[in-house]
Write an enzyme that holds these catalytic residues in place. Structure first.
Site, PDB file in Angstrom:
ATOM      1  N   HIS A  97       0.862  -1.190   0.000  1.00  0.00           N
ATOM      2  CA  HIS A  97       0.000   0.000   0.000  1.00  0.00           C
ATOM      3  C   HIS A  97       0.889   1.227   0.000  1.00  0.00           C
ATOM      4  O   HIS A  97       1.843   1.317   0.784  1.00  0.00           O
ATOM      5  CB  HIS A  97      -0.922   0.018   1.214  1.00  0.00           C
ATOM      6  CG  HIS A  97      -1.862   1.185   1.203  1.00  0.00           C
ATOM      7  ND1 HIS A  97      -2.908   1.272   0.300  1.00  0.00           N
ATOM      8  CD2 HIS A  97      -1.914   2.316   1.941  1.00  0.00           C
ATOM      9  CE1 HIS A  97      -3.560   2.412   0.504  1.00  0.00           C
ATOM     10  NE2 HIS A  97      -2.969   3.053   1.487  1.00  0.00           N
TER      11      HIS A  97
ATOM     12  N   GLY B   3      -6.998   3.453   1.637  1.00  0.00           N
ATOM     13  CA  GLY B   3      -7.835   3.608   0.457  1.00  0.00           C
ATOM     14  C   GLY B   3      -7.113   4.215  -0.717  1.00  0.00           C
ATOM     15  O   GLY B   3      -5.897   4.144  -0.850  1.00  0.00           O
TER      16      GLY B   3
ATOM     17  N   LEU C 228     -10.153  -3.356   4.624  1.00  0.00           N
ATOM     18  CA  LEU C 228      -9.274  -2.711   3.658  1.00  0.00           C
ATOM     19  C   LEU C 228      -8.046  -2.083   4.327  1.00  0.00           C
ATOM     20  O   LEU C 228      -8.180  -1.278   5.255  1.00  0.00           O
ATOM     21  CB  LEU C 228     -10.044  -1.631   2.897  1.00  0.00           C
ATOM     22  CG  LEU C 228      -9.270  -0.860   1.817  1.00  0.00           C
ATOM     23  CD1 LEU C 228      -8.854  -1.781   0.682  1.00  0.00           C
ATOM     24  CD2 LEU C 228     -10.096   0.305   1.291  1.00  0.00           C
ATOM     25  N   ASP C 229      -6.860  -2.467   3.844  1.00  0.00           N
ATOM     26  CA  ASP C 229      -5.581  -1.874   4.274  1.00  0.00           C
ATOM     27  C   ASP C 229      -5.383  -1.941   5.783  1.00  0.00           C
ATOM     28  O   ASP C 229      -4.781  -1.045   6.383  1.00  0.00           O
ATOM     29  CB  ASP C 229      -5.479  -0.412   3.809  1.00  0.00           C
ATOM     30  CG  ASP C 229      -5.512  -0.282   2.291  1.00  0.00           C
ATOM     31  OD1 ASP C 229      -5.075  -1.229   1.607  1.00  0.00           O
ATOM     32  OD2 ASP C 229      -5.968   0.757   1.786  1.00  0.00           O
ATOM     33  N   ALA C 230      -5.869  -3.003   6.402  1.00  0.00           N
ATOM     34  CA  ALA C 230      -5.794  -3.094   7.862  1.00  0.00           C
ATOM     35  C   ALA C 230      -5.174  -4.400   8.343  1.00  0.00           C
ATOM     36  O   ALA C 230      -5.215  -4.705   9.531  1.00  0.00           O
ATOM     37  CB  ALA C 230      -7.187  -2.939   8.476  1.00  0.00           C
TER      38      ALA C 230
END
Length: 282
Positions: free
Chosen positions: A191, A200, A226-228
């Protein structure tokens, strides 16, 4: 040198290191690398040993069978891997080539000890680069109105190629929850921000609007959120008010490549142990 990697996590208590060390010594096991960590907050213990395969009187299956009673005694989550058995990797990308090209170069230069089974993309732009390396390339378009058929094909290809690791090298689609669950801690994403900041889309634009002085990249395992997912590796680069969004994107690409390559290498070398949503990286 061929080695066996013994990776353990378990509730912390007295005697774990002694028991494992005595077991290996009793079989003439030659430890070439040893790492331990005790987490005082969770009372959890983590261990990674590399053992010379030629020092042991048996192969990996017999080693697993002999070690199983100790693992049961200490309620261990454990695995033993063989460096002779290269992990099979599926790479996924969209249009941006920098992360994919970097991983292919490192693989071609024998910096990444794995087999790249194939590349899957929702665009056809990167086909010639991938096929130059002699790697199969699958174009699986994703219909924004109905993504299910595309991800059913992605899942089929991943299974067909017996992937042990899936790497999202700037694959700009969100994986469905069922795929995240099926390959928990086996899907690695890069990311382009220093998570948990700027999750995001368009994180460099978000960073520019906030006037940050550091931007970064995060390599993490993919989860349904998401992205966690658990973070494997991160790095940053300094920016200033005079840097445009385009400058930040350019700086960020260099960080993304390095962070993803390091994160994948740690995973391939069995250096990443996941506990909850945190990692221990030896």
């Amino acid at each position: 040198m061929r080695t066996f990697r013994l990776v353990i996590s378990c509730p912390d208590r007295v005697g774990i290191v002694a028991k494992v060390s005595n077991f290996l010594a009793s079989h003439n096991g030659w430890i070439t690398e040893a790492s331990h960590h005790s987490d005082n907050l969770s009372d959890w213990f983590f261990m990674r040993h590399e053992i010379r395969a030629d020092s042991l009187p048996f192969g990996i299956e017999a080693l697993r069978e002999a070690f199983a009673p100790i693992a049961e005694e200490f309620s261990m989550d454990w695995r033993i891997t063989d460096t002779e058995q290269k992990k099979r990797v599926v790479l996924m990308a969209s249009r941006e080539s920098h992360c994919l090209a970097d991983l292919l170069h490192r693989w071609h230069s024998d910096e990444l000890d794995c087999e790249i089974a194939c590349v899957i993309s929702n665009h056809d732009d990167l086909r010639s680069m991938v096929e130059w390396h002699g790697i199969p390339y699958y174009h699986v378009p994703v219909n924004p109105q109905d993504k299910e058929p595309a991800f059913a094909e992605v899942s089929r290809l991943v299974k067909q190629h017996e992937a042990e690791v899936v790497v999202l090298a700037r694959y700009m689609q969100i994986l469905p929850p069922e795929l995240c669950r099926e390959y928990a801690h086996k899907v690695i994403n890069i990311h382009h921000s220093f998570l948990p900041s700027f999750v995001g889309a368009k994180p460099y634009h978000q960073a520019s609007l906030r006037g940050v002085k550091l931007i970064g990249a995060t390599c993490h395992y993919v989860t349904e959120e998401l992205d966690a997912g658990p973070i494997i590796e991160q790095d940053v680069v300094r920016v200033s008010h005079s840097d445009s969004i385009e400058d930040m994107v350019r700086f960020g690409r260099d960080v993304e490549k390095m962070v993803l390559a390091r994160g994948l290498r740690y995973h391939l070398e069995d250096r990443v142990l996941v506990h909850g949503n945190k990692t221990v990286v030896f």
